[in-house]
Each structure stands twice: as structure tokens, then as C-alpha cells.
Motif scaffolding. Structure first.
Motif, PDB file in Angstrom:
ATOM      1  N   GLN A  43      14.274   3.137 -27.701  1.00 24.26           N
ATOM      2  CA  GLN A  43      13.200   4.120 -27.781  1.00 24.26           C
ATOM      3  C   GLN A  43      12.645   4.461 -26.394  1.00 24.26           C
ATOM      4  O   GLN A  43      12.456   3.577 -25.558  1.00 24.26           O
ATOM      5  CB  GLN A  43      12.072   3.603 -28.676  1.00 24.26           C
ATOM      6  N   TYR A  44      12.397   5.732 -26.204  1.00 24.62           N
ATOM      7  CA  TYR A  44      11.798   6.226 -24.961  1.00 24.62           C
ATOM      8  C   TYR A  44      10.341   5.790 -24.911  1.00 24.62           C
ATOM      9  O   TYR A  44       9.623   5.891 -25.911  1.00 24.62           O
ATOM     10  CB  TYR A  44      11.905   7.743 -24.971  1.00 24.62           C
ATOM     11  N   GLN A  45       9.878   5.304 -23.752  1.00 26.48           N
ATOM     12  CA  GLN A  45       8.503   4.828 -23.646  1.00 26.48           C
ATOM     13  C   GLN A  45       7.987   5.037 -22.233  1.00 26.48           C
ATOM     14  O   GLN A  45       8.728   5.405 -21.332  1.00 26.48           O
ATOM     15  CB  GLN A  45       8.434   3.345 -24.012  1.00 26.48           C
ATOM     16  N   GLY A  46       6.675   4.803 -22.043  1.00 29.29           N
ATOM     17  CA  GLY A  46       6.071   4.933 -20.736  1.00 29.29           C
ATOM     18  C   GLY A  46       5.152   6.137 -20.642  1.00 29.29           C
ATOM     19  O   GLY A  46       4.787   6.763 -21.642  1.00 29.29           O
ATOM     20  N   PHE A  47       4.759   6.461 -19.415  1.00 32.54           N
ATOM     21  CA  PHE A  47       3.840   7.572 -19.175  1.00 32.54           C
ATOM     22  C   PHE A  47       4.341   8.872 -19.774  1.00 32.54           C
ATOM     23  O   PHE A  47       3.601   9.588 -20.470  1.00 32.54           O
ATOM     24  CB  PHE A  47       3.617   7.751 -17.669  1.00 32.54           C
ATOM     25  N   ALA A  48       5.605   9.216 -19.509  1.00 31.54           N
ATOM     26  CA  ALA A  48       6.140  10.494 -19.973  1.00 31.54           C
ATOM     27  C   ALA A  48       6.114  10.591 -21.490  1.00 31.54           C
ATOM     28  O   ALA A  48       5.778  11.642 -22.058  1.00 31.54           O
ATOM     29  CB  ALA A  48       7.555  10.704 -19.444  1.00 31.54           C
ATOM     30  N   ARG A  49       6.459   9.502 -22.181  1.00 28.22           N
ATOM     31  CA  ARG A  49       6.458   9.514 -23.644  1.00 28.22           C
ATOM     32  C   ARG A  49       5.048   9.775 -24.173  1.00 28.22           C
ATOM     33  O   ARG A  49       4.854  10.606 -25.076  1.00 28.22           O
ATOM     34  CB  ARG A  49       6.997   8.190 -24.181  1.00 28.22           C
ATOM     35  N   GLU A  50       4.059   9.088 -23.632  1.00 27.28           N
ATOM     36  CA  GLU A  50       2.687   9.291 -24.100  1.00 27.28           C
ATOM     37  C   GLU A  50       2.205  10.710 -23.801  1.00 27.28           C
ATOM     38  O   GLU A  50       1.494  11.321 -24.598  1.00 27.28           O
ATOM     39  CB  GLU A  50       1.750   8.269 -23.479  1.00 27.28           C
ATOM     40  N   LEU A  51       2.600  11.240 -22.650  1.00 27.36           N
ATOM     41  CA  LEU A  51       2.186  12.596 -22.279  1.00 27.36           C
ATOM     42  C   LEU A  51       2.760  13.621 -23.251  1.00 27.36           C
ATOM     43  O   LEU A  51       2.027  14.484 -23.767  1.00 27.36           O
ATOM     44  CB  LEU A  51       2.648  12.903 -20.856  1.00 27.36           C
ATOM     45  N   PHE A  52       4.063  13.545 -23.519  1.00 30.21           N
ATOM     46  CA  PHE A  52       4.688  14.526 -24.408  1.00 30.21           C
ATOM     47  C   PHE A  52       4.229  14.357 -25.851  1.00 30.21           C
ATOM     48  O   PHE A  52       4.092  15.333 -26.588  1.00 30.21           O
ATOM     49  CB  PHE A  52       6.212  14.450 -24.296  1.00 30.21           C
ATOM     50  N   ASP A  53       3.970  13.127 -26.256  1.00 29.94           N
ATOM     51  CA  ASP A  53       3.435  12.909 -27.601  1.00 29.94           C
ATOM     52  C   ASP A  53       2.045  13.536 -27.727  1.00 29.94           C
ATOM     53  O   ASP A  53       1.700  14.113 -28.769  1.00 29.94           O
ATOM     54  CB  ASP A  53       3.360  11.412 -27.911  1.00 29.94           C
ATOM     55  N   LEU A  54       1.246  13.432 -26.675  1.00 31.39           N
ATOM     56  CA  LEU A  54      -0.081  14.048 -26.682  1.00 31.39           C
ATOM     57  C   LEU A  54       0.035  15.563 -26.751  1.00 31.39           C
ATOM     58  O   LEU A  54      -0.708  16.224 -27.492  1.00 31.39           O
ATOM     59  CB  LEU A  54      -0.858  13.633 -25.425  1.00 31.39           C
ATOM     60  N   PHE A  55       0.972  16.126 -26.013  1.00 32.46           N
ATOM     61  CA  PHE A  55       1.205  17.575 -26.072  1.00 32.46           C
ATOM     62  C   PHE A  55       1.588  17.998 -27.488  1.00 32.46           C
ATOM     63  O   PHE A  55       1.078  19.002 -28.008  1.00 32.46           O
ATOM     64  CB  PHE A  55       2.309  17.964 -25.091  1.00 32.46           C
ATOM     65  N   ALA A  56       2.464  17.228 -28.121  1.00 32.31           N
ATOM     66  CA  ALA A  56       2.892  17.565 -29.476  1.00 32.31           C
ATOM     67  C   ALA A  56       1.712  17.550 -30.441  1.00 32.31           C
ATOM     68  O   ALA A  56       1.544  18.463 -31.256  1.00 32.31           O
ATOM     69  CB  ALA A  56       3.973  16.592 -29.939  1.00 32.31           C
ATOM     70  N   ARG A  57       0.875  16.516 -30.349  1.00 38.21           N
ATOM     71  CA  ARG A  57      -0.260  16.395 -31.272  1.00 38.21           C
ATOM     72  C   ARG A  57      -1.271  17.518 -31.091  1.00 38.21           C
ATOM     73  O   ARG A  57      -1.833  18.019 -32.065  1.00 38.21           O
ATOM     74  CB  ARG A  57      -0.967  15.052 -31.073  1.00 38.21           C
ATOM     75  N   THR A  58      -1.512  17.910 -29.850  1.00 39.58           N
ATOM     76  CA  THR A  58      -2.552  18.908 -29.588  1.00 39.58           C
ATOM     77  C   THR A  58      -2.043  20.342 -29.674  1.00 39.58           C
ATOM     78  O   THR A  58      -2.852  21.269 -29.716  1.00 39.58           O
ATOM     79  CB  THR A  58      -3.172  18.678 -28.196  1.00 39.58           C
ATOM     80  N   SER A  59      -0.714  20.532 -29.700  1.00 40.12           N
ATOM     81  CA  SER A  59      -0.169  21.886 -29.660  1.00 40.12           C
ATOM     82  C   SER A  59       0.580  22.280 -30.930  1.00 40.12           C
ATOM     83  O   SER A  59       1.098  23.393 -31.012  1.00 40.12           O
ATOM     84  CB  SER A  59       0.763  22.037 -28.448  1.00 40.12           C
ATOM     85  N   GLY A  60       0.683  21.375 -31.891  1.00 38.65           N
ATOM     86  CA  GLY A  60       1.320  21.722 -33.153  1.00 38.65           C
ATOM     87  C   GLY A  60       2.822  21.862 -33.091  1.00 38.65           C
ATOM     88  O   GLY A  60       3.415  22.588 -33.890  1.00 38.65           O
ATOM     89  N   VAL A  61       3.460  21.190 -32.153  1.00 36.97           N
ATOM     90  CA  VAL A  61       4.921  21.203 -32.092  1.00 36.97           C
ATOM     91  C   VAL A  61       5.434  19.818 -32.443  1.00 36.97           C
ATOM     92  O   VAL A  61       4.695  18.820 -32.387  1.00 36.97           O
ATOM     93  CB  VAL A  61       5.444  21.624 -30.696  1.00 36.97           C
ATOM     94  N   GLU A  62       6.689  19.746 -32.815  1.00 37.89           N
ATOM     95  CA  GLU A  62       7.318  18.474 -33.130  1.00 37.89           C
ATOM     96  C   GLU A  62       8.378  18.192 -32.080  1.00 37.89           C
ATOM     97  O   GLU A  62       9.291  18.999 -31.875  1.00 37.89           O
ATOM     98  CB  GLU A  62       7.950  18.523 -34.523  1.00 37.89           C
ATOM     99  N   LEU A  63       8.258  17.057 -31.414  1.00 36.38           N
ATOM    100  CA  LEU A  63       9.181  16.708 -30.336  1.00 36.38           C
ATOM    101  C   LEU A  63       9.970  15.455 -30.691  1.00 36.38           C
ATOM    102  O   LEU A  63       9.438  14.523 -31.286  1.00 36.38           O
ATOM    103  CB  LEU A  63       8.418  16.456 -29.033  1.00 36.38           C
ATOM    104  N   SER A  64      11.231  15.453 -30.325  1.00 34.33           N
ATOM    105  CA  SER A  64      12.048  14.252 -30.394  1.00 34.33           C
ATOM    106  C   SER A  64      12.716  14.085 -29.036  1.00 34.33           C
ATOM    107  O   SER A  64      12.760  15.020 -28.227  1.00 34.33           O
ATOM    108  CB  SER A  64      13.095  14.347 -31.510  1.00 34.33           C
ATOM    109  N   TYR A  65      13.248  12.900 -28.784  1.00 33.24           N
ATOM    110  CA  TYR A  65      13.787  12.569 -27.468  1.00 33.24           C
ATOM    111  C   TYR A  65      15.241  12.144 -27.596  1.00 33.24           C
ATOM    112  O   TYR A  65      15.575  11.278 -28.387  1.00 33.24           O
ATOM    113  CB  TYR A  65      12.956  11.453 -26.828  1.00 33.24           C
TER     114      TYR A  65
END
Length: 272
Positions: A43-65
Motif C-alpha cells: 500500500q502507498y503511504q506517507g505525505f503524498a498519500r495523505e495529501l491526495f486522500d485529502l484532495f479526494a475527500r474535499t473535492s468529490g473525486v475517487e482516487l486509487s494508486y
């Protein structure tokens, strides 16, 4: 039309809308903490993962890695196997990108690549640097002229762990890498804080990581708005992971306890 059919149609439409908002970010299979890394379960983890997950939650998109070897990541973007690539930069791999129209986000996080040396060698002139440890695939910017002239010999390693080991065994005079990542490794994983230190007097490179795409520039615009509108949350994540720790200060590359000590000493001197 019966109500149940209406509900079924509504659910189908909603399902299609969600699907249209799903995207795949291609990321590197690389131990590059605190920026990003891959855990034991892949599983992808770290700063970048938390940043993109936050973007997904606040912007209504679904992201996978999609985790890929570094050398396969750009081809995956160019061939359409992934929607986005992270990290990326306009200055990287220009030959491979020739003829392709890529879009890039605003800067996500700043970085510095440079040489780490034994503390007793810090501040020595570049002429003393004869052997330089490198991770395969990296480019030692600022050193190519001396390398071409045979004044610096490169020793390649498969990964950061092997490269640091070479430098600690004194097989080389220094190690070229991302300063924050190498310092994090020494402080938190190798448990050898201060064993190698960044030498700011030697050539080094400053840059910025970006998110890139070919097919979805409109999503990058949303991501740029997110970086602006959520800048307090983004800054908090940067502080949590220390991805930009002391990049603009004379303390760059020092372990945090030493930075705190030096700052206390400076503050004490100012009051005396």
C-alpha cells in the motif's frame, strides 16, 4: 414507469457519475519516506498519500494508486495506463515526453538534492570529492563536468539503504540524494542521526514535485484550487511529515534535536 424502475435508473445514473469521477494516480515503487513509501502489504503511504486522500475527500473525486517501478511510471502515463503521475516535473525526461502534451499542477512540495558527507568533511572544497555514491537512475546535477573530466568517480547502488551503507563504510567520499529523505533514513530507520550531514557548500539542486497528466487538465485545476483553499491543512501535513524541514535555513539536513538546540543557544545569546 414504475417507481422501482425509476429508482433503478436513478441508481444507475448515480453509479455512472461516480465512475466518471474515478482516477488512477501512478506512483513510484520506492522507499522515499517521508514523502512516500510502500508498506509490507504493497500500500502507498506517507505525505503524498495523505495529501491526495485529502484532495479526494474535499473535492468529490475517487482516487486509487497504481504502484509501479520508477522506470515504468512515465511510460504508463504516456500510454494511458494511469491518469496521473506523481511526482513529476516539466524538466524531467524531456526526450521521452517529446511530442506529448502534458499538464502540470502547481508545486506540491519543494525539495533539495545534494551531497551528504561525514561531519568532519563538511565544508571541504568540491575538489576533495573523488568518489560519489549514487542510487541507479539518479542524475548528480552540478557534478557532470567533473564526472566527464574523470575527477569524480560514481559508485551506483540499487537503493538508498545500500548507498548510505557505502558512504558510512567510507567506500565513497559522499552520497548524492534527496536531503530530507536521506536525513529521515539516517535519523529514523538506520538510527545513525548525524552520521552523514548535508554540505550546502557543495553543488546542490532545488526543485519542486508536481502532479502531471495528459488526459485530465481540468482535474489539475481542481487540485490547484485545493492546494490554495486548503493551504492550512496542506501546511499541517508538511509539518507532520517534515517534508520541507529547514529547506530555507542554515539548519537544512540537521536532525531536529540539533536544530532545536542551536535555536535555543541563539535565543539565549540574544538575551544576554
Amino acid at each position: 414507469m414504475k417507481p422501482s424502475h425509476v429508482c433503478s435508473l436513478f441508481a444507475l445514473v448515480c453509479s455512472g457519475a461516480v465512475s466518471a469521477q474515478s482516477y488512477v494516480i501512478g506512483v513510484e515503487r520506492l522507499a522515499f519516506a517521508p514523502h512516500y513509501s510502500i508498506d509490507a502489504q504493497g500500500q502507498y503511504q506517507g505525505f503524498a498519500r495523505e495529501l491526495f486522500d485529502l484532495f479526494a475527500r474535499t473535492s468529490g473525486v475517487e482516487l486509487s494508486y497504481k504502484v509501479l517501478p520508477v522506470e515504468q511510471l512515465l511510460p504508463a502515463l504516456l500510454s494511458g495506463q494511469v491518469d496521473f503521475k506523481y511526482p513529476d516535473s516539466e524538466t524531467w525526461a524531456p526526450a521521452q515526453k517529446a511530442g506529448k502534451t502534458l499538464s502540470y499542477s502547481q508545486g506540491v512540495v519543494d525539495y533539495v538534492d545534494g551531497v551528504l558527507v561525514a561531519p568532519r568533511h563538511q565544508g571541504q572544497p568540491v575538489e576533495q570529492l573523488k568518489r560519489l555514491a549514487m542510487v541507479s537512475g539518479w542524475t548528480p546535477r552540478g557534478y557532470q563536468e567533473r564526472i566527464d573530466a574523470g575527477q569524480i568517480e560514481l559508485t551506483y547502488s540499487d537503493d538508498l539503504r545500500q548507498m548510505i551503507r557505502q558512504a558510512l563504510r567510507k567506500d565513497t567520499d559522499g552520497a548524492y540524494f534527496n536531503v530530507v529523505v536521506a536525513t529521515h533514513y539516517l535519523d529514523n530507520i538506520r538510527a545513525r542521526p548525524g552520521a552523514l550531514v548535508f554540505d550546502a557548500k557543495l553543488p546542490h539542486t532545488r526543485g519542486t514535485f508536481h502532479l502531471s497528466t495528459i488526459k485530465h487538465p481540468e482535474v489539475l485545476k481542481r487540485f490547484d484550487r485545493f492546494l490554495l483553499e486548503q493551504q492550512a491543512e496542506v501546511a499541517a501535513l508538511k509539518d507532520k511529515y517534515r517534508v520541507e524541514a529547514n529547506l530555507d535555513s542554515k539548519y537544512m539536513g540537521l536532525e531536529q534535536w540539533k536544530v532545536d538546540f542551536l535555536k535555543r543557544q541563539k535565543a539565549k545569546a540574544a538575551t544576554e
